[in-house]
Design an enzyme around this catalytic site. Structure first.
Site, mmCIF file in Angstrom:
data_model
loop_
_atom_site.group_PDB
_atom_site.id
_atom_site.type_symbol
_atom_site.label_atom_id
_atom_site.label_comp_id
_atom_site.label_asym_id
_atom_site.label_seq_id
_atom_site.Cartn_x
_atom_site.Cartn_y
_atom_site.Cartn_z
ATOM 1 N N GLY A 56 -12.823 6.840 -7.436
ATOM 2 C CA GLY A 56 -13.088 7.403 -8.764
ATOM 3 C C GLY A 56 -12.070 8.516 -8.998
ATOM 4 N N ALA A 57 -11.386 8.471 -10.152
ATOM 5 C CA ALA A 57 -10.219 9.338 -10.348
ATOM 6 C C ALA A 57 -10.466 10.832 -10.041
ATOM 7 C CB ALA A 57 -9.666 9.128 -11.750
ATOM 8 N N ARG A 89 -2.961 5.940 -3.354
ATOM 9 C CA ARG A 89 -3.277 4.933 -4.384
ATOM 10 C C ARG A 89 -2.385 5.231 -5.598
ATOM 11 N NH1 ARG A 89 -9.528 3.794 -5.534
ATOM 12 N NH2 ARG A 89 -8.671 1.852 -6.364
ATOM 13 N N GLN A 187 -18.694 -1.497 -7.665
ATOM 14 C CA GLN A 187 -19.035 -0.088 -7.903
ATOM 15 C C GLN A 187 -20.150 0.059 -8.941
ATOM 16 O OE1 GLN A 187 -15.955 -1.392 -7.889
ATOM 17 N NE2 GLN A 187 -14.401 0.058 -7.238
ATOM 18 N N ASP A 227 -8.733 5.950 -15.367
ATOM 19 C CA ASP A 227 -7.918 6.374 -14.224
ATOM 20 C C ASP A 227 -6.635 7.056 -14.671
ATOM 21 O OD1 ASP A 227 -9.747 4.175 -13.043
ATOM 22 O OD2 ASP A 227 -8.973 5.365 -11.377
ATOM 23 N N ASN A 237 -8.307 1.521 -16.632
ATOM 24 C CA ASN A 237 -9.602 1.731 -15.977
ATOM 25 C C ASN A 237 -9.907 0.473 -15.175
ATOM 26 O OD1 ASN A 237 -11.968 3.377 -15.465
ATOM 27 N ND2 ASN A 237 -13.119 1.925 -16.709
ATOM 28 N N LYS A 238 -11.020 0.484 -14.502
ATOM 29 C CA LYS A 238 -11.414 -0.609 -13.609
ATOM 30 C C LYS A 238 -11.271 -1.974 -14.269
ATOM 31 C CE LYS A 238 -12.279 -0.346 -10.183
ATOM 32 N NZ LYS A 238 -11.266 -0.581 -9.123
HETATM 33 O O1 MRU Z 1 -11.177 1.723 -7.692
HETATM 34 P P1 MRU Z 1 -12.055 2.884 -8.074
HETATM 35 O O2 MRU Z 1 -13.478 2.721 -7.676
HETATM 36 O O3 MRU Z 1 -11.465 4.202 -7.645
HETATM 37 O O4 MRU Z 1 -12.025 2.862 -9.667
HETATM 38 C C1 MRU Z 1 -12.803 3.767 -10.376
HETATM 39 C C2 MRU Z 1 -12.708 3.596 -11.838
HETATM 40 O O5 MRU Z 1 -12.036 2.721 -12.349
HETATM 41 C C3 MRU Z 1 -13.427 4.614 -12.662
HETATM 42 O O6 MRU Z 1 -13.921 4.044 -13.845
HETATM 43 C C4 MRU Z 1 -12.441 5.725 -13.020
HETATM 44 O O7 MRU Z 1 -11.811 6.210 -11.875
HETATM 45 C C5 MRU Z 1 -13.097 6.830 -13.717
HETATM 46 S S1 MRU Z 1 -14.119 7.736 -12.623
HETATM 47 C C6 MRU Z 1 -14.800 9.002 -13.453
#
Ligand code: MRU
Length: 332
Positions: A56-57, A89, A187, A227, A237-238
């Site tokens: 998560g960012a 990452r 997630q 992100d 984003n995801k």
């Molecule tokens: O691969 P991840 O679990 O780090 O990806 C997380 C996401 O895509 C979240 O939506 C994003 O980081 C926002 S978290 C507040």
């Protein structure tokens, strides 16, 4: 965030610093077990970001800050440590933002622990403001959809997309949350549903592929995290976010992105320039140790997708809710 444990309710954060170590929730073990792991070498903190012990960012940013704190305390070359940290990452802007913040602090002679703690606390404060602004948008009886986990786990505490949801719930509003499962790392199912469950917020997990079905049936708003947000409002984003945004526009559903300013990358002009992380095939083809795909079939695994700004109703930030053409206003 408050979590229920065998010994009662506990207040925990996703990551913090204690007794010379960076401590974090091992998010790979949730929802089955709430396990804390700790590291005293910055290289191991970088690895915990890479292997998604934490994710998560904003949490990635805070973890990097604590990793850089360890590097400074151990007398490591701070520029070398920054390189290792930034290589963990590629997509989340917060990783680069937090690492640069710590390099600047350390070089200016600031206390590394106070600096990293200050960084993590500022995330929590920003998320609280995001919650206050965003909660205004949630009305009684709403059906709200979210994707992946942009909750307390992803942001040290409180959340970005989940912050308005927490705040609206605390204000006594009655609403329902669809949490899409988020293949392949789940997630949404394993982390967002766990957080909503801990809070007692009414929700259901839905398969990613059913989002269109529910949006057509009647979702009142969609809130996701981000992100990296480019200068023109395109954002990463995801994986699975993009199609929700397109469907939202088709069905006239407001689509909001909740993120602190640390996620905005004003040096990246458009979403086309955002680096999208590709992760291993095994995340798609395997469940634990069991292969669920035919042997010989390859898999592709982009961790994020890019959504053009034209699909965004507004960015919910600590500085208020901004339209895509207003984001230059918050350039720091
Ligand atoms: O691969 P991840 O679990 O780090 O990806 C997380 C996401 O895509 C979240 O939506 C994003 O980081 C926002 S978290 C507040």
């Amino acid at each position: 965030m408050k979590v229920r444990t065998e010994s009662g309710t506990k207040d925990v954060r996703a990551v913090w610093f204690e007794d010379g170590k960076t401590v974090m929730i091992d998010q790979r073990r949730l929802p089955h077990e709430l396990i804390f792991v700790s590291f005293d070498r910055y290289e191991d903190v970088a690895e915990s970001i890479r292997n998604m012990t934490t994710r998560g960012a904003p949490s990635i940013g805070a973890t990097a800050a604590y990793g850089m704190c360890l590097a400074a305390l151990s007398g490591a070359d701070i520029d070398e440590a920054a390189k290792v940290m930034k290589a963990a990452r590629p997509t989340a802007n917060d990783l680069f933002y937090a690492t640069d913040y710590m390099v600047e602090k350390v070089k200016a002679g600031a206390d590394p622990i106070k600096s990293a703690d200050g960084y993590a606390q500022s995330m929590v404060d920003k998320c609280t403001l995001i919650g206050n602004y965003g909660a205004e948008l949630i009305k009684d009886g709403f059906k709200v959809m979210t994707h992946c986990n942009a909750g307390a786990l992803a942001t040290v505490d409180v959340g970005t997309a989940l912050a308005p949801i927490r705040r609206a719930f605390a204000d006594g509003k009655k609403f329902f949350v669809y949490a899409s499962e988020t293949r392949p790392r789940l997630q949404g199912m394993q982390l967002t549903a766990w957080e909503l469950n801990q809070e007692g917020i009414d929700h259901a997990i839905i398969p990613d592929g059913s989002s269109g079905h529910y949006i057509r049936e009647g979702v009142d708003m969609i809130i996701v995290g981000a992100d990296r947000i480019a200068a023109n409002g395109d954002f990463a984003n995801k994986i699975g976010t993009f199609e929700k945004a397109v469907l939202a526009k088709e069905f006239g559903v407001p689509f909001y992105v909740a993120a602190p300013i640390s996620t905005f990358d004003f040096n990246t002009k458009t979403g086309e320039d955002i680096v999208i992380e590709n992760r291993s095939e095994e995340e798609v083809t395997m469940v634990g140790d069991i292969r669920i795909a035919p042997v010989g079939s390859p898999a592709l695994n982009p961790a994020f997708d890019m959504t053009p700004a034209k699909y965004v109703t507004g960015f919910i930030t600590e500085k208020g809710i901004l339209k895509p053409n207003e984001i230059e206003k918050v350039k720091e």
